[in-house]
Design an enzyme around this catalytic site. Sequence first.
Site, PDB file in Angstrom:
ATOM      1  N   HIS A 263     -23.473  21.236  18.122  1.00 49.04           N
ATOM      2  CA  HIS A 263     -22.481  22.072  17.429  1.00 49.04           C
ATOM      3  C   HIS A 263     -23.087  23.412  17.019  1.00 49.04           C
ATOM      4  CE1 HIS A 263     -19.018  22.722  14.628  1.00 49.04           C
ATOM      5  NE2 HIS A 263     -19.932  23.415  13.956  1.00 49.04           N
ATOM      6  N   GLU A 264     -24.215  23.356  16.318  1.00 52.54           N
ATOM      7  CA  GLU A 264     -24.847  24.604  15.868  1.00 52.54           C
ATOM      8  C   GLU A 264     -25.357  25.416  17.056  1.00 52.54           C
ATOM      9  OE1 GLU A 264     -24.356  25.502  12.922  1.00 52.54           O
ATOM     10  OE2 GLU A 264     -23.716  23.567  12.110  1.00 52.54           O
ATOM     11  N   GLU A 293     -15.913  28.721  15.593  1.00 51.49           N
ATOM     12  CA  GLU A 293     -15.887  27.248  15.584  1.00 51.49           C
ATOM     13  C   GLU A 293     -15.399  26.698  16.917  1.00 51.49           C
ATOM     14  OE1 GLU A 293     -17.278  25.396  13.508  1.00 51.49           O
ATOM     15  OE2 GLU A 293     -17.661  26.839  11.922  1.00 51.49           O
TER      16      GLU A 293
END
Length: 498
Positions: A263-264, A293
Amino acid sequence: MDKLERFKEIEKEINYLKHATALMNWDMETITPEGAKEKLSDAITYFSTKCFELITSDELFELVTALSEKEEFDKLDDVMKFDIKTYREDLEKSRRVPTDFYQEYIKTITTSSIAWPKAKRASDFSLYEKPLTDTIEAVKKMQKIQNPDKEVYDSLIDDYEKGMTAAEIDRVFGELREELVPLLEKILEKPQPDHSKFTMTIPAHKQAELCKFLVEYMGMDMDRFAQSESEHPFTTNMNSDDIRITNHYHENDVIQPIFSAIHEGGHALFEQHVDSKLSGTSGGTINLMGLHESQSRFYENILGRNINFWKPIWPKVLEIVPELSSVTLEEFVREINHVQNSFIRTEADELTYCLHVILRYEIERKLFNGEVEVKDLPKLWDDKMEELLHIRPSNDAEGILQDMHWSDGSFGYFPSYLLGSIYDGMFLEAMEKELGSIDDILANGEIAKISEWLKVNIHQYGSTRTSSEVLEEVCGQKLSAAPLIRYFKEKYTKVYNL
């Protein structure tokens, strides 16, 4: 000195101050000793205030005003036109804020950021009630000063996703709720995977090595990247040549850190891929959080939870973490697509995650509409959790205190996560029209093709296009939850044999 050159000189100084502040904030969240945090907080306040004073200075305002005049503006290239336009809009808001209040505001936010992890570790909301109350009041006051003609919560949403409104969010979140609740009920009636196979203990240093490998596999230039550990995973960028992520390792749960890293890493790739000509300008600072996001969640969910992402690299994964040899790839993929009602947002599956975000969104709306007091938040949170997910937290750490966002005043950010997923459904359909099945691309180990598509179509532009403009240009349509709903139905009908 020429007006444009003087503007660039001041902008460079602003960037230096922001760089210093970002480094101190990174340090605060990663390695600063507990006893040193108060003095570091003072330093952050000092540098942030100096930056604010420069941004709101009469000289900068006069330069931006002069460069906004048609005769001067028409001489600028597209990058500088966007930069001047953005500064003009921001200055109109920021110059309304008194310096003494801004300094007080930063101190309030920093105090709150220090209080939150202490309260979370103690699982005691009472330790955080006053800092949170002070933060909410400071945020309300800031928004009323900067945007006196707008509803406070709409202003907050617009800060993170320009052009978005609560009414538009209500529409698309409503579309999702209507379709996903019955789908979730069908899934939960089906036999669930055996989680007991994933109770092995894996040392944190092995998890960190695996996470670093995964980010590099996704396409990260490791010479411009660093990772560390913090209470809550996050990404920060000093500039496109210095991107950093953090993670939080759980020795008895390797899956959560893996997907935090992916995700990061998606956030970090977006930052790293911004066109270098935008570096140091407003266009190079990505402040469209829904779009941001969408990139982190595209890698995390659309790609990372697909079995074909893992097929080419599974031998390397087992080499780094041999403890996973006790499970097959198929068992691993079934586990990472296990749909279940759970307490922690960052550990939730991609389907129930939608409800976690809706919960936070509804609470924020109540907070800023004056419908609830801070002291009542723990019970409201627990009631909402029971309403949406049919489970009730047993303590504050797995309930109201689990997220860091409110501690730094990031109200209005949570909707961005679900907006990002909605964008992803649209991006997936557009990508497959052009590149073909992502299953085939991933299975062939050609994830670089996907990263390049995202770079060319989205990343390189930084924030020079709003999210709605990106959707129209890349997908040829306006915001719709329908593609994400199709993705969920097709995927989980197969996974659970519905």
